[in-house]
Write an enzyme that holds these catalytic residues in place. Structure first.
Site, PDB file in Angstrom:
ATOM      1  N   ASP A 126      -3.629  10.399   0.992  1.00  0.00           N
ATOM      2  CA  ASP A 126      -2.393  10.162   0.240  1.00  0.00           C
ATOM      3  C   ASP A 126      -2.205  11.009  -1.020  1.00  0.00           C
ATOM      4  OD1 ASP A 126      -2.251   8.229   2.183  1.00  0.00           O
ATOM      5  OD2 ASP A 126      -1.898   6.548   0.846  1.00  0.00           O
ATOM      6  N   LYS A 166       0.786   6.894   8.128  1.00  0.00           N
ATOM      7  CA  LYS A 166       0.499   5.455   8.181  1.00  0.00           C
ATOM      8  C   LYS A 166       1.590   4.693   7.443  1.00  0.00           C
ATOM      9  CE  LYS A 166      -2.387   5.456   4.007  1.00  0.00           C
ATOM     10  NZ  LYS A 166      -1.582   4.628   3.113  1.00  0.00           N
ATOM     11  N   CYS A 206      -5.956   2.975  -0.643  1.00  0.00           N
ATOM     12  CA  CYS A 206      -6.146   3.787   0.574  1.00  0.00           C
ATOM     13  C   CYS A 206      -7.579   4.279   0.756  1.00  0.00           C
ATOM     14  CB  CYS A 206      -5.190   4.975   0.566  1.00  0.00           C
ATOM     15  SG  CYS A 206      -5.280   5.926   2.082  1.00  0.00           S
TER      16      CYS A 206
HETATM   17  C1  VGL Z   1      -1.257   2.957  -1.281  1.00  0.00           C
HETATM   18  C2  VGL Z   1      -0.154   1.529  -2.661  1.00  0.00           C
HETATM   19  C3  VGL Z   1       0.922   1.513  -1.802  1.00  0.00           C
HETATM   20  C4  VGL Z   1      -2.446   3.767  -0.981  1.00  0.00           C
HETATM   21  C5  VGL Z   1      -0.198   2.959  -0.406  1.00  0.00           C
HETATM   22  O1  VGL Z   1      -2.465   4.364   0.109  1.00  0.00           O
HETATM   23  O2  VGL Z   1      -3.383   3.824  -1.819  1.00  0.00           O
HETATM   24  N1  VGL Z   1      -1.235   2.252  -2.399  1.00  0.00           N
HETATM   25  N2  VGL Z   1       0.884   2.236  -0.675  1.00  0.00           N
END
Ligand code: VGL
Ligand code: ZN
Length: 206
Positions: free
Chosen positions: A10, A113, A157
């Site tokens: 991410d 994802k 993540c």
């Molecule tokens: C994530 C918050 C919201 C992450 C993804 O992948 O860390 N954190 N969506």
């Protein structure tokens, strides 16, 4: 040297202070992203197989507080028997905020994802409804059993992806210096939880 799988989690505009992202993780300035970019290029040069994970939500995604009238960002709600953190809308499919900040040629594949509006997905392997992404198959097909994982966010993540990898039998190392977390307390707890699951914290830098 045996080649490893490198998973970059991410590293997207919406998670960075550099790009004034919608869900900016503290400490994600341009210098940090440059450091991640250099390390990733070095892993690739050494012959490791590098994969990106990309948070990729539809606009009506369940994790956005805006889709729950009367709720505020960062509130925790129950949905069925799951708990869900409500986030500011972020990483919406096709928007600038969802863009990866590392050049695509670095990656063997980009695994998206969180694409099902009904389920959140911190893990790069599967969402909260149990639906698997293609990540495990991509790694297996290449015979990769050792993984190096880093990126954003340590406490979401990175943690979920590393724990799922360890549970699936991969040997896992998380490079803490190439990760940033959303809060100090949840980040410290995440590192402890990963350590307790047999995950190595910090790996030799490339
Ligand atoms: C994530 C918050 C919201 C992450 C993804 O992948 O860390 N954190 N969506
Ligand atoms: Zn998300």
């Amino acid at each position: 040297m045996e080649s490893k799988g490198v998973i970059v989690a991410d590293v997207q505009a919406d998670f960075t202070t550099w790009k004034h992202g919608a869900l900016a993780v503290p400490g994600t300035d341009r210098a940090f992203i440059d450091q991640v970019r250099r390390a990733t290029a070095a892993y690739k040069r050494q012959g490791h197989a590098v994969f990106a994970v990309q948070d990729w939500h539809p606009p009506d995604h369940v994790s956005f507080f805006t889709n729950h009238p009367g709720r505020k960002p960062f509130e925790l709600i129950a949905i069925g028997n799951r708990s869900q953190v409500l986030w500011p809308p972020h990483c919406i499919q096709g928007t600038a905020g969802a863009a990866l900040l590392l050049a695509e040629p670095l990656f063997e594949a980009v695994v998206q994802k969180g694409t099902d509006r009904r389920f959140d997905s911190y893990s790069g392997f599967k969402d909260d409804g149990g639906a698997a992404t293609e990540l495990d198959g991509l790694l297996q097909r290449r015979g990769l059993r050792e993984l190096i994982i880093y990126g954003l966010a340590t406490d979401y993540c990175v943690k979920a992806t590393a724990l799922d990898a360890a549970a699936a039998g991969y040997r896992v190392a998380v490079v803490a210096s190439l990760c940033r977390g959303i809060t100090p307390a949840t980040t410290a707890a995440a590192l402890e939880t990963m350590r307790a699951a047999g995950i190595g914290i910090a790996a030799p830098m490339p």
